[in-house]
Design a protein around this motif. Structure first.
Motif, PDB file in Angstrom:
ATOM      1  N   VAL A 119       0.842  -1.192   0.000  1.00  0.00           N
ATOM      2  CA  VAL A 119       0.000   0.000   0.000  1.00  0.00           C
ATOM      3  C   VAL A 119       0.880   1.247   0.000  1.00  0.00           C
ATOM      4  CG1 VAL A 119      -1.994  -1.086   1.092  1.00  0.00           C
ATOM      5  CG2 VAL A 119      -0.217  -0.061   2.525  1.00  0.00           C
ATOM      6  N   MET A 120       2.141   1.062   0.441  1.00  0.00           N
ATOM      7  CA  MET A 120       3.112   2.151   0.419  1.00  0.00           C
ATOM      8  C   MET A 120       4.513   1.536   0.433  1.00  0.00           C
ATOM      9  SD  MET A 120       2.726   5.682   2.505  1.00  0.00           S
ATOM     10  CE  MET A 120       3.530   7.172   1.895  1.00  0.00           C
ATOM     11  N   PRO A 121       5.098   1.340  -0.745  1.00  0.00           N
ATOM     12  CA  PRO A 121       6.419   0.707  -0.816  1.00  0.00           C
ATOM     13  C   PRO A 121       7.499   1.599  -0.205  1.00  0.00           C
ATOM     14  CG  PRO A 121       5.317   0.738  -2.962  1.00  0.00           C
ATOM     15  CD  PRO A 121       4.554   1.652  -2.064  1.00  0.00           C
ATOM     16  N   SER A 122       8.491   0.961   0.402  1.00  0.00           N
ATOM     17  CA  SER A 122       9.636   1.683   0.956  1.00  0.00           C
ATOM     18  C   SER A 122      10.802   1.604  -0.020  1.00  0.00           C
ATOM     19  CB  SER A 122      10.048   1.079   2.301  1.00  0.00           C
ATOM     20  OG  SER A 122      11.267   1.639   2.745  1.00  0.00           O
ATOM     21  N   SER A 123      11.363   2.769  -0.346  1.00  0.00           N
ATOM     22  CA  SER A 123      12.543   2.800  -1.204  1.00  0.00           C
ATOM     23  C   SER A 123      13.813   2.549  -0.396  1.00  0.00           C
ATOM     24  CB  SER A 123      12.641   4.157  -1.912  1.00  0.00           C
ATOM     25  OG  SER A 123      12.719   5.216  -0.971  1.00  0.00           O
ATOM     26  N   THR A 124      13.696   2.552   0.925  1.00  0.00           N
ATOM     27  CA  THR A 124      14.833   2.270   1.800  1.00  0.00           C
ATOM     28  C   THR A 124      15.142   0.777   1.822  1.00  0.00           C
ATOM     29  OG1 THR A 124      14.209   4.138   3.194  1.00  0.00           O
ATOM     30  CG2 THR A 124      15.763   2.543   4.128  1.00  0.00           C
ATOM     31  N   SER A 125      14.104  -0.006   2.036  1.00  0.00           N
ATOM     32  CA  SER A 125      14.219  -1.459   2.039  1.00  0.00           C
ATOM     33  C   SER A 125      12.836  -2.056   1.844  1.00  0.00           C
ATOM     34  CB  SER A 125      14.821  -1.963   3.354  1.00  0.00           C
ATOM     35  OG  SER A 125      14.728  -3.376   3.447  1.00  0.00           O
ATOM     36  N   ALA A 126      12.759  -3.105   1.036  1.00  0.00           N
ATOM     37  CA  ALA A 126      11.468  -3.762   0.806  1.00  0.00           C
ATOM     38  C   ALA A 126      10.893  -4.330   2.097  1.00  0.00           C
ATOM     39  CB  ALA A 126      11.628  -4.868  -0.240  1.00  0.00           C
ATOM     40  N   LEU A 127      11.765  -4.602   3.060  1.00  0.00           N
ATOM     41  CA  LEU A 127      11.315  -5.137   4.347  1.00  0.00           C
ATOM     42  C   LEU A 127      10.483  -4.122   5.123  1.00  0.00           C
ATOM     43  CD1 LEU A 127      14.589  -6.929   5.496  1.00  0.00           C
ATOM     44  CD2 LEU A 127      12.555  -7.978   4.480  1.00  0.00           C
ATOM     45  N   TYR A 128      10.664  -2.839   4.826  1.00  0.00           N
ATOM     46  CA  TYR A 128       9.963  -1.787   5.551  1.00  0.00           C
ATOM     47  C   TYR A 128       8.681  -1.336   4.841  1.00  0.00           C
ATOM     48  CZ  TYR A 128      14.583  -1.420   7.746  1.00  0.00           C
ATOM     49  OH  TYR A 128      15.760  -1.685   8.389  1.00  0.00           O
ATOM     50  N   SER A 129       8.359  -1.939   3.734  1.00  0.00           N
ATOM     51  CA  SER A 129       7.170  -1.536   2.969  1.00  0.00           C
ATOM     52  C   SER A 129       5.896  -1.841   3.744  1.00  0.00           C
ATOM     53  CB  SER A 129       7.139  -2.249   1.619  1.00  0.00           C
ATOM     54  OG  SER A 129       8.217  -1.849   0.802  1.00  0.00           O
ATOM     55  N   LEU A 130       4.906  -0.966   3.585  1.00  0.00           N
ATOM     56  CA  LEU A 130       3.589  -1.212   4.157  1.00  0.00           C
ATOM     57  C   LEU A 130       2.781  -2.019   3.155  1.00  0.00           C
ATOM     58  CD1 LEU A 130       2.796   2.325   5.609  1.00  0.00           C
ATOM     59  CD2 LEU A 130       3.782   0.373   6.787  1.00  0.00           C
ATOM     60  N   THR A 131       2.157  -3.089   3.622  1.00  0.00           N
ATOM     61  CA  THR A 131       1.389  -3.969   2.749  1.00  0.00           C
ATOM     62  C   THR A 131      -0.049  -4.082   3.247  1.00  0.00           C
ATOM     63  OG1 THR A 131       1.856  -5.998   3.986  1.00  0.00           O
ATOM     64  CG2 THR A 131       3.500  -5.287   2.361  1.00  0.00           C
ATOM     65  N   THR A 132      -0.863  -4.754   2.457  1.00  0.00           N
ATOM     66  CA  THR A 132      -2.262  -4.959   2.869  1.00  0.00           C
ATOM     67  C   THR A 132      -2.350  -5.801   4.134  1.00  0.00           C
ATOM     68  OG1 THR A 132      -2.397  -6.866   1.376  1.00  0.00           O
ATOM     69  CG2 THR A 132      -3.180  -4.746   0.530  1.00  0.00           C
ATOM     70  N   SER A 133      -1.282  -6.537   4.453  1.00  0.00           N
ATOM     71  CA  SER A 133      -1.283  -7.392   5.641  1.00  0.00           C
ATOM     72  C   SER A 133      -0.801  -6.655   6.879  1.00  0.00           C
ATOM     73  CB  SER A 133      -0.412  -8.636   5.407  1.00  0.00           C
ATOM     74  OG  SER A 133      -0.909  -9.403   4.331  1.00  0.00           O
ATOM     75  N   ASN A 134       0.376  -6.010   6.772  1.00  0.00           N
ATOM     76  CA  ASN A 134       0.947  -5.409   7.988  1.00  0.00           C
ATOM     77  C   ASN A 134       0.429  -4.013   8.295  1.00  0.00           C
ATOM     78  OD1 ASN A 134       2.373  -3.568   6.365  1.00  0.00           O
ATOM     79  ND2 ASN A 134       4.246  -4.784   6.373  1.00  0.00           N
ATOM     80  N   ALA A 135      -0.392  -3.440   7.411  1.00  0.00           N
ATOM     81  CA  ALA A 135      -0.911  -2.085   7.649  1.00  0.00           C
ATOM     82  C   ALA A 135      -2.411  -2.071   7.930  1.00  0.00           C
ATOM     83  CB  ALA A 135      -0.619  -1.191   6.443  1.00  0.00           C
ATOM     84  N   SER A 136      -3.046  -3.237   7.943  1.00  0.00           N
ATOM     85  CA  SER A 136      -4.510  -3.273   8.034  1.00  0.00           C
ATOM     86  C   SER A 136      -4.997  -3.321   9.481  1.00  0.00           C
ATOM     87  CB  SER A 136      -5.047  -4.487   7.286  1.00  0.00           C
ATOM     88  OG  SER A 136      -4.663  -5.684   7.934  1.00  0.00           O
ATOM     89  N   SER A 137      -6.285  -3.025   9.637  1.00  0.00           N
ATOM     90  CA  SER A 137      -6.940  -3.127  10.940  1.00  0.00           C
ATOM     91  C   SER A 137      -7.255  -4.590  11.244  1.00  0.00           C
ATOM     92  CB  SER A 137      -8.224  -2.305  10.940  1.00  0.00           C
ATOM     93  OG  SER A 137      -7.970  -0.933  10.820  1.00  0.00           O
ATOM     94  N   SER A 138      -7.869  -4.803  12.384  1.00  0.00           N
ATOM     95  CA  SER A 138      -8.222  -6.164  12.787  1.00  0.00           C
ATOM     96  C   SER A 138      -9.326  -6.726  11.902  1.00  0.00           C
ATOM     97  CB  SER A 138      -8.691  -6.170  14.243  1.00  0.00           C
ATOM     98  OG  SER A 138      -9.919  -5.461  14.367  1.00  0.00           O
ATOM     99  N   HIS A 139      -9.456  -8.039  11.911  1.00  0.00           N
ATOM    100  CA  HIS A 139     -10.489  -8.701  11.106  1.00  0.00           C
ATOM    101  C   HIS A 139     -11.883  -8.231  11.518  1.00  0.00           C
ATOM    102  CE1 HIS A 139     -12.312 -11.909   8.693  1.00  0.00           C
ATOM    103  NE2 HIS A 139     -13.113 -12.134   9.720  1.00  0.00           N
ATOM    104  N   TYR A 140     -12.099  -8.035  12.828  1.00  0.00           N
ATOM    105  CA  TYR A 140     -13.403  -7.583  13.311  1.00  0.00           C
ATOM    106  C   TYR A 140     -13.752  -6.206  12.753  1.00  0.00           C
ATOM    107  CZ  TYR A 140     -17.091  -6.037  16.481  1.00  0.00           C
ATOM    108  OH  TYR A 140     -18.271  -5.558  16.991  1.00  0.00           O
ATOM    109  N   THR A 141     -12.774  -5.298  12.786  1.00  0.00           N
ATOM    110  CA  THR A 141     -12.996  -3.941  12.266  1.00  0.00           C
ATOM    111  C   THR A 141     -13.363  -3.985  10.788  1.00  0.00           C
ATOM    112  OG1 THR A 141     -11.440  -2.986  13.856  1.00  0.00           O
ATOM    113  CG2 THR A 141     -11.955  -1.680  11.888  1.00  0.00           C
ATOM    114  N   LEU A 142     -12.626  -4.770  10.021  1.00  0.00           N
ATOM    115  CA  LEU A 142     -12.885  -4.865   8.587  1.00  0.00           C
ATOM    116  C   LEU A 142     -14.242  -5.507   8.315  1.00  0.00           C
ATOM    117  CD1 LEU A 142      -9.359  -5.953   7.280  1.00  0.00           C
ATOM    118  CD2 LEU A 142     -10.368  -3.673   7.285  1.00  0.00           C
ATOM    119  N   THR A 143     -14.655  -6.438   9.164  1.00  0.00           N
ATOM    120  CA  THR A 143     -15.963  -7.089   9.000  1.00  0.00           C
ATOM    121  C   THR A 143     -17.088  -6.076   9.204  1.00  0.00           C
ATOM    122  OG1 THR A 143     -15.088  -9.215   9.770  1.00  0.00           O
ATOM    123  CG2 THR A 143     -17.470  -8.928   9.825  1.00  0.00           C
TER     124      THR A 143
END
Length: 338
Positions: A272-296
């Motif tokens: 959702v927001m790639p990091s040009s510093t390191s791919a390890l620091y990129s924000l993804t749909t998994s590590n940047a999302s809310s809880s499953h309950y919130t999304l439900t």
């Protein structure tokens, strides 16, 4: 399919809706000092978007709210790192909204002139900066291990970002000219259509360069399909404008913007927001999302209310579907009294 992926798609749809609808609003505003030959023609142009511009802006509010709720890490990094460009966009939208509301309150030419400048500036600034922002999001920005943006404003003002801004600006101007050709009559209609062809050719050149550059950076084959379709729709829209088929021409630029934005989101996924510093620091749909309950809960609310909002906005466009001409505009003095 994961709910985080579903909400990534829904946010993409919201941005597509915003750019395709607000895009022609911006285009009309940017063309205000170029097309009209009289104050009445300027008022015709403003009245074409008068009933719909505020409804079109709802899309960006919803997109921002959905991002905050569904991807709080993305929202926090984006709005802190892009604070100044987003603040400038917000201020421009506020000034533009005030201009639409206050321009007709007094009959003096000087009064109209100042608010016309506000509309023009309030249209140019978002049209340019939205492109700069999205180009940088797709390209990647410096983000550290704490998911914080470590760049500056000048980090965003790179050649790729600036080209993205030029592309959105030209596409929106073309879209606005197509809309004016569809919604007006007489001389203004003819000049809008002729200008849309010229602007479309310039937009096509800039867009092709930008999309090819994007493809080289991302290497995503799925986005390439969207980009090719967007280019074909733009060529088709220009061809329809030359044939005086304004409805199809407007659909062409509408589809162009929608497909191009969809392609950018496809190129971005699963980030959702790639990091040009390191791919390890990129924000993804998994590590940047809310809880499953919130999304439900969000999904249930969206299923209930989205059709209502879409239905209301479609009804608004249907009610105000007719063309506008100078004979529909009252004299300034009479308008001020009313």
């Amino acid at each position: 399919m994961e709910l985080s992926t579903v909400w990534f798609i829904l946010i993409a749809v919201l941005w597509i809706g915003y750019f395709t609808l607000e895009g022609f609003d911006f285009g009309v505003g940017m063309l205000l000092p170029i097309l009209p030959k009289s104050d009445k023609q300027r008022r015709v142009m403003i009245n074409t978007i008068g009933p719909v511009w505020d409804g079109n802006e709802v899309w960006v509010l919803t997109a921002g709210g959905a991002t905050f709720a569904a991807f709080p890490e993305w929202y926090a990094t984006l709005f802190s790192g892009f604070f100044l460009p987003l603040l400038l966009i917000l201020l421009a939208l506020i000034v533009r909204g005030l201009a639409f509301e206050y321009r007709h309150q007094r009959p003096e030419a000087a009064w109209h002139s100042w608010w016309d400048r506000a509309i023009v500036i309030g249209s140019y600034v978002p049209a340019l900066l939205w492109g700069v922002a999205f180009a940088n999001i797709v390209r990647g920005v410096p983000i550290d291990a704490d998911k914080e943006f470590t760049g500056t404003l000048f980090t965003l003002l790179n050649p790729f970002g600036l080209l993205g801004g030029i592309v959105t600006l030209l596409l929106f101007m073309t879209h606005g000219a197509m809309f004016l050709a569809l919604k007006t009559e007489g001389d203004l209609r003819e000049r809008s259509r002729a200008l849309s062809v010229k602007l479309g050719l310039g937009a096509a050149v800039a867009a092709v360069v930008f999309l090819v550059w994007t493809q080289i950076l991302t290497g995503n084959t799925g986005s390439a399909v969207f980009f090719v379709l967007a280019a074909l729709c733009l060529v088709g829209g220009i061809a329809m404008a030359r044939m005086a088929r304004e409805g199809w021409a407007f659909i062409g630029t509408f589809a162009t913007i929608g497909l191009a934005v969809a392609g950018l989101f496809v190129a971005l996924f699963p980030d959702v927001m790639p990091s040009s510093t390191s791919a390890l620091y990129s924000l993804t749909t998994s590590n940047a999302s809310s809880s499953h309950y919130t999304l439900t809960v969000m999904t249930i609310v969206a299923v209930i209310f989205t059709p209502i909002v879409l239905g209301y906005q479609a009804w608004t466009y249907w009610v105000f579907r007719k063309r506008i001409a100078e004979h529909h505009i009252p004299d300034a003095e009479l308008e001020a009294v009313a």
